[in-house]
Motif scaffolding. Structure first.
Motif, mmCIF file in Angstrom:
data_model
loop_
_atom_site.group_PDB
_atom_site.id
_atom_site.type_symbol
_atom_site.label_atom_id
_atom_site.label_comp_id
_atom_site.label_asym_id
_atom_site.label_seq_id
_atom_site.Cartn_x
_atom_site.Cartn_y
_atom_site.Cartn_z
ATOM 1 N N ARG A 147 0.843 -1.202 0.000
ATOM 2 C CA ARG A 147 0.000 0.000 0.000
ATOM 3 C C ARG A 147 0.876 1.250 0.000
ATOM 4 N N ASP A 148 0.402 2.257 -0.719
ATOM 5 C CA ASP A 148 1.071 3.557 -0.682
ATOM 6 C C ASP A 148 0.687 4.253 0.626
ATOM 7 N N LYS A 149 1.676 4.580 1.443
ATOM 8 C CA LYS A 149 1.424 5.214 2.745
ATOM 9 C C LYS A 149 1.577 6.731 2.702
ATOM 10 N N GLY A 150 1.936 7.256 1.537
ATOM 11 C CA GLY A 150 2.159 8.691 1.478
ATOM 12 C C GLY A 150 3.432 9.079 2.218
ATOM 13 N N PHE A 151 3.663 10.391 2.303
ATOM 14 C CA PHE A 151 4.872 10.866 2.993
ATOM 15 C C PHE A 151 4.524 12.145 3.758
ATOM 16 N N GLY A 152 3.931 11.911 4.939
ATOM 17 C CA GLY A 152 3.552 13.035 5.791
ATOM 18 C C GLY A 152 2.519 13.933 5.118
ATOM 19 N N GLY B 189 -3.723 6.039 -2.174
ATOM 20 C CA GLY B 189 -4.628 4.894 -2.091
ATOM 21 C C GLY B 189 -4.215 3.733 -2.969
ATOM 22 N N ALA B 190 -3.095 3.867 -3.642
ATOM 23 C CA ALA B 190 -2.633 2.775 -4.516
ATOM 24 C C ALA B 190 -2.340 1.522 -3.697
ATOM 25 N N MET B 191 -2.750 0.379 -4.213
ATOM 26 C CA MET B 191 -2.524 -0.885 -3.517
ATOM 27 C C MET B 191 -2.413 -2.003 -4.551
ATOM 28 N N ILE B 192 -1.583 -2.953 -4.263
ATOM 29 C CA ILE B 192 -1.428 -4.102 -5.160
ATOM 30 C C ILE B 192 -1.306 -5.366 -4.321
ATOM 31 N N ARG B 193 -1.954 -6.427 -4.779
ATOM 32 C CA ARG B 193 -1.861 -7.735 -4.120
ATOM 33 C C ARG B 193 -1.308 -8.740 -5.115
ATOM 34 N N GLN B 194 -0.517 -9.653 -4.601
ATOM 35 C CA GLN B 194 0.069 -10.649 -5.497
ATOM 36 C C GLN B 194 0.390 -11.911 -4.724
ATOM 37 N N GLU B 195 0.195 -13.046 -5.367
ATOM 38 C CA GLU B 195 0.578 -14.330 -4.776
ATOM 39 C C GLU B 195 1.888 -14.786 -5.401
ATOM 40 N N VAL B 196 2.806 -15.212 -4.556
ATOM 41 C CA VAL B 196 4.141 -15.597 -5.008
ATOM 42 C C VAL B 196 4.372 -17.061 -4.672
ATOM 43 N N MET B 197 4.713 -17.864 -5.667
ATOM 44 C CA MET B 197 5.035 -19.265 -5.427
ATOM 45 C C MET B 197 6.439 -19.343 -4.831
ATOM 46 N N ILE B 198 6.576 -20.066 -3.726
ATOM 47 C CA ILE B 198 7.869 -20.184 -3.084
ATOM 48 C C ILE B 198 8.376 -21.633 -3.157
#
Length: 410
Positions: free
Chosen positions: A389-394, A401-410
Motif C-alpha cells: 500500500r502507498d502510505k504517502g509521505f507526511g 490509495g494505490a494498492m497491489i496484491r500478489q501471490e508468489v510461489m515459493i
C-alpha cells in the motif's frame, strides 16, 4: 486452579486429549449428539449411547463437515459444521477439569491441536472455535501430525533420535509412515520429518479374524522391509489404534525389532502436542532447532534493502516458521525504483531465487519520498500472499490509495 497445557489430537475417527503433567489420556470417537427435546450435547461414547436409545441425533466426521462447510439439521435447527465442532470441543476440553467454572479460556494456558493435514479452512475454523470457548488466540496453535511426531521424539533421550527415526501409524484413517532425521553442520541444527500415506492401508476390522490378522501382518511386513532396510535407525515408533495390541503382527514385529529400539505409544500425537503446549509457556524453548515438516516453511523469505549505504536482506519469514502464523508488516522508503525484490532461499541454497514485484500505479517521486507498507502472509507452505500500500509521505504527499496484491510461489 492451575492453568493447563493441553495437547489435542483431532481426527475424523477419534480424538485424544493429553494434559502435560498428567499420565491419563482421554480417547473417544469424534462424534457429537444433541438431545432431540433439549439443547443438551453429548460427545464420544455417550453420544453413541444416546443415539441408540433414540433420544438424540448423532453427527460424525466433523472435520470433513467443516472442510466442505456442511450443515446438519437437528430437531428443526440447522447447525453449521463449525458450530457442532464448537460444542464437541467444549465438552472434550472440560475432561481434565470437570469442576472448573466459567469459560474454558479461564484455565487453559496453552492449547495445541494436532491434525492429520494442515489446511487453511480447518485452521481458521479451529481459531473461531477458540474464540467461542473464550481462549485467547495467542494461546491456540494448530500443528500437523508430523510436527507432533517431531516434538515427541525430540523430547526423548538423544540416543533415541541420534540417527534416523521411523514411525508407523495404523488407525481407522489408514496406514502412514513417518521418518525423521537430524541435519547437523549448519548454524542451527535442523530436524526434518516427512510423512507418506501408504496405499497398503486396510480397515482395522480385518483384525477380528485369524485370516485377516495374517493378511494384515503380511502387508505390514512388506512395508517394513521397504522402509527400514539399508538405513540406520536409532528407534522405530508404532502408534495408532491398530498397534494398541501387537499380538497379530508377529512377523512384522520381528522385522522392526531387529537390532533397533521399538516403542509403542498410541497417544503419541496428543502427547507431542502437549509437549509443545508446555514449551510455549517457557521463557526459553527446550527445542532450539529449525523444524522442517508439514505446516512449517522450508524456505526463508527476505527482501533486499539498503541500510547505511550497504545492501542487506531483511528477513520477513524464516525456514521453520509455521506458515499459518508467519505474518509480517514493514514500511519501506523507495529510492528511485518502482519494485520490491524478494529473495527466496530454500534449505538447498543452490535453488535460491529472486522475485521482482513491480508496483504498477504507485506514485513516482524523487528524494526518497515514496513510502510503502508491505504485508505478507501465507496461504499454505508454497504460496506467499503480498499486499503493498502507498502510505504517502507526511503532509507533503498524502497517500494516493494505490494498492497491489500478489501471490508468489515459493
Amino acid at each position: 486452579m492451575e492453568e493447563l497445557k493441553l495437547g489435542l489430537d483431532l481426527c475424523d475417527g477419534y480424538t485424544r486429549l493429553s494434559c502435560w503433567g498428567q499420565e491419563k489420556t482421554w480417547t473417544m470417537p469424534t462424534v457429537a449428539c444433541r438431545k432431540k427435546e433439549e439443547d443438551v450435547w453429548l460427545v464420544g461414547e455417550e453420544a453413541y449411547a444416546s443415539a441408540l436409545m433414540g433420544d438424540g441425533v448423532i453427527v460424525d466426521k466433523l472435520l470433513k463437515l467443516v472442510l466442505k462447510d456442511g450443515t446438519s439439521t437437528i430437531s428443526g435447527t440447522k447447525y453449521r459444521g463449525m458450530e457442532i465442532l464448537q460444542r464437541f470441543l467444549e465438552k472434550v476440553l472440560l475432561l481434565p477439569a470437570p469442576e472448573a467454572e466459567g469459560p474454558v479460556g479461564n484455565w487453559v494456558a496453552q492449547l495445541v491441536v494436532s491434525v492429520p493435514h494442515v489446511e487453511a479452512r480447518l485452521l481458521d475454523c479451529l481459531i473461531y472455535c477458540a474464540d467461542y470457548l473464550k481462549i485467547p488466540r495467542e494461546r491456540v496453535h494448530v500443528i500437523s501430525h508430523t510436527e507432533a511426531f517431531l516434538y515427541y521424539v525430540m523430547s526423548q533421550k538423544r540416543e533415541m533420535w541420534n540417527n534416523q527415526v521411523g514411525m508407523f501409524d495404523l488407525s481407522e484413517e489408514g496406514l502412514c509412515y513417518y521418518e525423521m532425521k537430524v541435519q547437523r553442520g549448519m548454524k542451527q541444527v535442523a530436524v526434518v520429518a516427512e510423512k507418506e500415506k501408504l496405499d497398503e492401508g486396510f480397515s482395522l476390522d480385518i483384525l477380528n479374524s485369524p485370516s485377516g490378522m495374517k493378511l494384515a501382518d503380511k502387508i505390514l511386513c512388506a512395508c517394513g522391509e521397504r522402509f527400514l532396510q539399508k538405513k540406520l535407525f536409532s528407534s522405530v515408533l508404532l502408534t495408532g489404534k491398530g498397534f494398541e495390541n501387537q499380538d497379530w503382527a508377529v512377523e512384522f514385529m520381528k522385522i522392526v525389532c531387529a537390532r533397533r529400539r521399538v516403542f509403542v505409544e498410541p497417544a503419541l500425537f496428543s502427547q507431542g502436542a502437549a509437549l509443545k503446549a508446555m514449551d510455549l509457556t517457557q521463557d526459553k524453548t527446550s527445542y532450539p532447532y529449525v523444524m522442517l515438516c508439514e505446516g512449517r516453511l522450508d524456505t526463508t523469505i527476505s527482501v533486499k534493502v539498503l541500510h547505511q549505504d550497504k545492501e542487506n536482506q531483511l528477513i520477513l519469514a524464516a525456514a521453520g516458521d509455521s506458515w499459518y502464523e508467519a505474518k509480517s508488516t514493514v514500511d519501506f522508503i523507495l529510492d528511485n525504483q518502482n519494485y520490491l525484490e524478494f529473495v527466496i532461499t530454500p534449505s538447498d541454497p543452490k535453488k535460491k531465487k529472486e522475485v521482482k514485484m513491480i508496483l504498477e500505479g504507485f506514485p513516482e517521486r524523487t528524494d526518497k519520498t515514496v513510502r510503502v507498507q508491505v504485508q505478507i502472509g501465507f496461504l499454505d507452505e508454497n504460496i506467499m500472499a503480498v499486499a503493498v500500500r502507498d502510505k504517502g509521505f507526511g503532509d507533503l504527499y498524502p497517500s494516493t490509495g494505490a494498492m497491489i496484491r500478489q501471490e508468489v510461489m515459493i
